[in-house]
Write a protein that holds these residues in place. Sequence first.
Motif, PDB file in Angstrom:
ATOM      1  N   PRO A 161       0.833  -1.205   0.000  1.00  0.00           N
ATOM      2  CA  PRO A 161       0.000   0.000   0.000  1.00  0.00           C
ATOM      3  C   PRO A 161       0.868   1.256   0.000  1.00  0.00           C
ATOM      4  N   ALA A 162       0.288   2.346  -0.426  1.00  0.00           N
ATOM      5  CA  ALA A 162       0.988   3.628  -0.414  1.00  0.00           C
ATOM      6  C   ALA A 162       1.285   4.014   1.036  1.00  0.00           C
ATOM      7  N   PRO A 163       2.350   4.781   1.265  1.00  0.00           N
ATOM      8  CA  PRO A 163       2.646   5.230   2.632  1.00  0.00           C
ATOM      9  C   PRO A 163       1.479   6.030   3.202  1.00  0.00           C
ATOM     10  N   PHE A 164       1.276   5.918   4.493  1.00  0.00           N
ATOM     11  CA  PHE A 164       0.209   6.641   5.174  1.00  0.00           C
ATOM     12  C   PHE A 164       0.511   8.132   5.105  1.00  0.00           C
ATOM     13  N   SER A 165      -0.486   8.949   4.747  1.00  0.00           N
ATOM     14  CA  SER A 165      -0.247  10.367   4.517  1.00  0.00           C
ATOM     15  C   SER A 165      -1.129  11.254   5.409  1.00  0.00           C
ATOM     16  N   LYS A 166      -0.837  12.546   5.389  1.00  0.00           N
ATOM     17  CA  LYS A 166      -1.666  13.514   6.113  1.00  0.00           C
ATOM     18  C   LYS A 166      -3.085  13.526   5.557  1.00  0.00           C
ATOM     19  N   THR A 167      -3.202  13.328   4.258  1.00  0.00           N
ATOM     20  CA  THR A 167      -4.527  13.275   3.632  1.00  0.00           C
ATOM     21  C   THR A 167      -5.314  12.079   4.164  1.00  0.00           C
ATOM     22  N   ASP A 168      -4.637  10.934   4.330  1.00  0.00           N
ATOM     23  CA  ASP A 168      -5.291   9.755   4.894  1.00  0.00           C
ATOM     24  C   ASP A 168      -5.789  10.050   6.310  1.00  0.00           C
ATOM     25  N   ARG A 169      -4.937  10.694   7.092  1.00  0.00           N
ATOM     26  CA  ARG A 169      -5.286  11.029   8.479  1.00  0.00           C
ATOM     27  C   ARG A 169      -6.513  11.953   8.510  1.00  0.00           C
ATOM     28  N   SER A 170      -6.517  12.950   7.658  1.00  0.00           N
ATOM     29  CA  SER A 170      -7.633  13.888   7.584  1.00  0.00           C
ATOM     30  C   SER A 170      -8.911  13.192   7.134  1.00  0.00           C
ATOM     31  N   ARG A 171      -8.800  12.329   6.129  1.00  0.00           N
ATOM     32  CA  ARG A 171      -9.957  11.583   5.627  1.00  0.00           C
ATOM     33  C   ARG A 171     -10.510  10.666   6.724  1.00  0.00           C
ATOM     34  N   PHE A 172      -9.604  10.064   7.495  1.00  0.00           N
ATOM     35  CA  PHE A 172     -10.041   9.195   8.585  1.00  0.00           C
ATOM     36  C   PHE A 172     -10.846   9.994   9.614  1.00  0.00           C
ATOM     37  N   LEU A 173     -10.315  11.135  10.027  1.00  0.00           N
ATOM     38  CA  LEU A 173     -11.003  11.950  11.034  1.00  0.00           C
ATOM     39  C   LEU A 173     -12.382  12.382  10.551  1.00  0.00           C
ATOM     40  N   SER A 174     -12.480  12.754   9.297  1.00  0.00           N
ATOM     41  CA  SER A 174     -13.761  13.154   8.726  1.00  0.00           C
ATOM     42  C   SER A 174     -14.743  11.975   8.722  1.00  0.00           C
ATOM     43  N   ALA A 175     -14.274  10.811   8.285  1.00  0.00           N
ATOM     44  CA  ALA A 175     -15.137   9.620   8.239  1.00  0.00           C
ATOM     45  C   ALA A 175     -15.568   9.203   9.639  1.00  0.00           C
ATOM     46  N   LEU A 176     -14.661   9.297  10.609  1.00  0.00           N
ATOM     47  CA  LEU A 176     -14.998   8.933  11.986  1.00  0.00           C
ATOM     48  C   LEU A 176     -16.049   9.893  12.540  1.00  0.00           C
ATOM     49  N   ASP A 177     -15.884  11.182  12.319  1.00  0.00           N
ATOM     50  CA  ASP A 177     -16.880  12.153  12.775  1.00  0.00           C
ATOM     51  C   ASP A 177     -18.243  11.886  12.147  1.00  0.00           C
ATOM     52  N   GLN A 178     -18.267  11.609  10.839  1.00  0.00           N
ATOM     53  CA  GLN A 178     -19.537  11.323  10.156  1.00  0.00           C
ATOM     54  C   GLN A 178     -20.206  10.086  10.739  1.00  0.00           C
ATOM     55  N   ALA A 179     -19.419   9.053  11.002  1.00  0.00           N
ATOM     56  CA  ALA A 179     -19.971   7.817  11.558  1.00  0.00           C
ATOM     57  C   ALA A 179     -20.554   8.058  12.955  1.00  0.00           C
ATOM     58  N   ILE A 180     -19.856   8.833  13.760  1.00  0.00           N
ATOM     59  CA  ILE A 180     -20.328   9.117  15.114  1.00  0.00           C
ATOM     60  C   ILE A 180     -21.646   9.894  15.058  1.00  0.00           C
ATOM     61  N   VAL A 181     -21.709  10.923  14.232  1.00  0.00           N
ATOM     62  CA  VAL A 181     -22.935  11.716  14.116  1.00  0.00           C
ATOM     63  C   VAL A 181     -24.102  10.828  13.690  1.00  0.00           C
ATOM     64  N   ARG A 182     -23.861   9.982  12.684  1.00  0.00           N
ATOM     65  CA  ARG A 182     -24.928   9.100  12.189  1.00  0.00           C
ATOM     66  C   ARG A 182     -25.396   8.128  13.274  1.00  0.00           C
ATOM     67  N   LEU A 183     -24.455   7.516  13.985  1.00  0.00           N
ATOM     68  CA  LEU A 183     -24.833   6.529  15.002  1.00  0.00           C
ATOM     69  C   LEU A 183     -25.515   7.182  16.210  1.00  0.00           C
ATOM     70  N   LYS A 184     -25.127   8.382  16.543  1.00  0.00           N
ATOM     71  CA  LYS A 184     -25.775   9.072  17.674  1.00  0.00           C
ATOM     72  C   LYS A 184     -27.214   9.456  17.343  1.00  0.00           C
TER      73      LYS A 184
END
Length: 151
Positions: free
Chosen positions: A126-149
Amino acid sequence: MGAVRILVDGDACPVKDEIYRVAYRTEIPVTIVANSHFRIPAHPLIDRVVVSDGFDAADDWIAERAGAKTIVVTADILLADRCLKAGATVLSSTGKPFTNASIGGAIATRAIMADLRAGGDAIGGPAPFSKTDRSRFLSALDQAIVRLKRT
């Protein structure tokens, strides 16, 4: 139905610190699961489970506890499949969600890559882990939390 919680396949997860910060902000409990002892922050929302070093022991622990109010963070496609079947929301550390619609293709690709490696083909990882990956993860995690709440 219970409160939202996050289960993390802790071995080689590059976004644990980000998950901790989200947990503090949202007051969602997090359990990091691995087969070796590791450090976690001393905080009541953060828990660590060390399983045996048996094959798939961490995966089994996570899959048995996954459910509709659970967010699972893993790069393991087969674990993602098991958790999806249990009704969990599953994210990779790059923020890519595993879904019922995408998991079949991911499993097939995994099998093809394993066959190529077994045949001696030199294929890149896989490609090296990047700042973009980290940012995308945080966004996806926030979206998942909002939806589940909301549910």
